[in-house]
Design an enzyme around this catalytic site. Structure first.
Site, PDB file in Angstrom:
ATOM      1  CD  GLU A  93      18.401 -11.652   1.494  1.00  0.00           C
ATOM      2  OE1 GLU A  93      19.590 -11.944   1.734  1.00  0.00           O
ATOM      3  OE2 GLU A  93      17.456 -12.454   1.697  1.00  0.00           O
TER       4      GLU A  93
ATOM      5  CD  GLU B 114      17.102 -16.937  -4.357  1.00  0.00           C
ATOM      6  OE1 GLU B 114      17.205 -17.924  -3.622  1.00  0.00           O
ATOM      7  OE2 GLU B 114      17.600 -15.835  -4.076  1.00  0.00           O
TER       8      GLU B 114
ATOM      9  N   GLY C  60      12.549 -16.362   2.575  1.00  0.00           N
ATOM     10  CA  GLY C  60      12.518 -16.202   4.023  1.00  0.00           C
ATOM     11  C   GLY C  60      11.127 -16.041   4.602  1.00  0.00           C
TER      12      GLY C  60
ATOM     13  CB  SER D 226      10.353 -20.605   1.689  1.00  0.00           C
ATOM     14  OG  SER D 226      10.326 -19.286   2.191  1.00  0.00           O
TER      15      SER D 226
END
Ligand code: 13P
Length: 262
Positions: free
Chosen positions: A102, A167, A173, A212
């Site tokens: 992000e 990740e 998400g 997740s």
């Protein structure tokens, strides 16, 4: 040397300071009743920056670590809005996420910036958690390994305290968890890259999976020999769910499964 499972909560831009503090207090209360948990696993909470000091105060004697979600090189200076790794340390954190996807995507962080942050975190006495992982496009182009290797190339030649979190961006998400064996394969590639760079010191670095993660999927990832823990977003926000993850991680601890005859 067996690597102790590491469970890190990344709360992103969720929870007020009172909500963060209440979570930490209740977690501390539960852990207080779980004798020996800290020999089985390490737990770190990464709240928003305003909650760092308060969590440090609540968790100081519990063995639960506190981490920031970002920090910049330097100590102080004319850098409106920035929080240095040094100030993160001053706020009571011992860990800092670096290069989360992000941050790369929304804040334009490049590998060069991320490399400087890793070095700054280490210099400030923090353990950086370097996040790596491919996008969906990179995956379908077969570029996963090259992307992950490139993202690890920001590390210097001198070993330092470090955790790497793999990740895959498409799994964050989305409820789409990666295939555990494929995660195991990429985590092993991370390990090979670290030992190639740092020798035996690279073997001590913990490699986590993130994307997740839930109580239903965590065990499958931890069953991979190359995966040492998890970096958890959504499932870390509610204490009951996070607690389940901690119990699952403890079951995966090497000391919880002594070899037969030991
Ligand atoms: P989710 O667990 O919500 O997919 O987030 C993963 C993550 O980005 C942790 O850093």
């Amino acid at each position: 040397v067996p690597r102790r499972p590491l469970l890190i909560a990344n709360w992103k831009m969720y929870k007020t300071v009172p909500e963060s503090t209440a979570f930490a207090r209740e977690l501390a209360r539960r852990l207080d009743e779980w004798t020996g948990w800290d020999e089985l696993l390490d737990v770190v909470l990464c709240p928003t920056a305003p909650a760092l000091w308060s969590l440090h105060r609540v968790l100081a004697r519990t063995g639960v670590g506190v981490g920031a979600q970002d920090g910049v090189p330097g100590t102080e200076g004319a850098m409106t809005g920035a929080l240095s790794m040094y100030l993160v340390r001053e706020a009571g954190a011992a860990w800092c996420l670096v290069g989360h996807s992000e941050r790369r995507r929304l804040f334009g962080e490049t590998d060069a910036v991320i490399g400087a942050k890793v070095a700054a975190a280490q210099a400030a006495g923090l353990c950086p958690v370097l996040c790596v992982g491919e996008t969906a496009e990179e995956r379908s182009a077969g570029a996963t390994d090259a992307v992950v290797r490139r993202q690890l190339d920001v590390l210097g030649d001198e070993p330092g305290s470090l955790v790497v979190a793999y990740e895959p961006v498409w799994a964050i998400g989305t409820g789409l968890t990666a295939d555990p064996e494929e995660v195991g394969r990429v985590a092993a590639l991370v390990r090979t890259s670290l030992t190639g760079r740092w020798g035996t010191a690279g073997g001590a670095v913990r490699v986590l999976y993130g994307g997740s993660v839930s109580a239903a999927t965590l065990g499958g990832f931890l069953a991979q020999p190359s995966v040492d823990g998890a970096l958890v977003g959504g499932a870390s926000l509610r204490l009951d769910e996070f607690w389940r993850l901690a119990r699952i991680a403890a079951e995966a601890a090497p000391s919880a499964n002594p070899p037969s005859g030991a």
